[in-house]
Design an enzyme around this catalytic site. Structure first.
Site, PDB file in Angstrom:
ATOM      1  N   GLY A  89     -24.365   6.367  24.126  1.00  0.00           N
ATOM      2  CA  GLY A  89     -22.989   6.571  23.683  1.00  0.00           C
ATOM      3  C   GLY A  89     -22.116   7.458  24.552  1.00  0.00           C
ATOM      4  CG  ASP A  90     -20.813  11.354  26.525  1.00  0.00           C
ATOM      5  OD1 ASP A  90     -19.886  10.776  27.136  1.00  0.00           O
ATOM      6  OD2 ASP A  90     -20.917  12.590  26.479  1.00  0.00           O
ATOM      7  CG  LEU A  91     -25.186   6.016  30.669  1.00  0.00           C
ATOM      8  CD1 LEU A  91     -26.370   6.975  30.696  1.00  0.00           C
ATOM      9  CD2 LEU A  91     -25.691   4.570  30.615  1.00  0.00           C
TER      10      LEU A  91
END
Length: 238
Positions: A89-91
């Site tokens: 989700g926050d790559l």
């Protein structure tokens, strides 16, 4: 409970549950400060490596390919979780830590939850947005395809060394004009052009605006990445 606390608890849960060579190991928790203590990785994060902060040497193309392979392998592991897929989700590069052997380890899971809280303004919003799935920003629904979008931006960054802003548009234009060779990051060394072009095409397919048009991680993305990440380097020069 604040959105940040929820995101922190989710990250703790994932790191406790998941054991993988390319997921950072958690060695300490401070709940009062919502802080985590990770294992020490001497080469910082991927963002530092891309921009050569602290006068670090540029990443050679072979190590960049290896890092892409590590990230892809980790996403396959996360997305195969049962009963439901785990989505990072926050790559983005700052959440990919690099060890002494230039192998990568993912950290900072679950921070995308900060976007879902009413009236929330997540930290570092401007640097997060170029890696975030446009569909998630519209619907608030996070899926494995959201990670594939982020992976595509990372692939294009490692290939070109450019800022993530409008990077897909620039690479697509270079492919159309047969000038991709001018965009490949020269500091990475003599990147084999056939491989570089494959990565450019793959990266662009990952950042399709419509999730359904993005490639399947196992049968399409890993199929391209796996030979690059494991094949002896001499094979590219024969």
């Amino acid at each position: 409970m604040s959105p940040f606390s929820n995101a922190w608890l989710l990250q703790v849960s994932i790191l406790k549950k998941c054991r993988h060579p390319n997921i950072v190991t958690i060695i300490g928790i401070c709940s009062e400060a919502s802080a985590l203590v990770y294992e020490w990785l001497p080469n910082g994060n991927l963002e530092d490596c891309i921009v050569s902060s602290n006068n670090s040497p540029p990443l050679p193309w072979c190590k960049r390919t290896q890092i892409i392979g590590d990230v892809c392998c980790t996403l396959l592991f996360l997305h195969a979780n049962k009963p439901s897929a785990l989505v990072h989700g926050d790559l983005r590069p700052c959440n990919i830590l690099i060890d002494a052997n230039y192998r990568s380890k993912l950290c900072n899971f679950g921070m995308s939850n900060l976007f879902l809280a009413p009236g929330a303004f997540p930290p570092n919003l401007n640097v997060r947005l170029p890696y975030m799935d446009p569909e998630f920003l519209t619907t608030g629904e996070l899926t494995p395809q959201s990670d594939i979008y982020s992976l595509g931006v990372i692939i294009l960054r490692l290939l070109t060394g450019m800022s993530p802003l409008s990077i897909a548009k620039k690479v697509a234009s270079a492919l159309e004009s047969d000038s991709l060779h001018l965009m490949i990051d020269k500091s990475a060394g003599d990147w084999p052009y056939t491989q570089a072009k494959q990565l450019a095409v793959l990266g662009l397919s990952c950042v399709e605006m419509t999730p359904e048009k993005r490639p399947d991680l196992l049968t399409q993305v890993w199929k391209v990445i796996e030979p690059m990440a494991t094949r002896p380097l001499v094979a590219y020069f024969q």
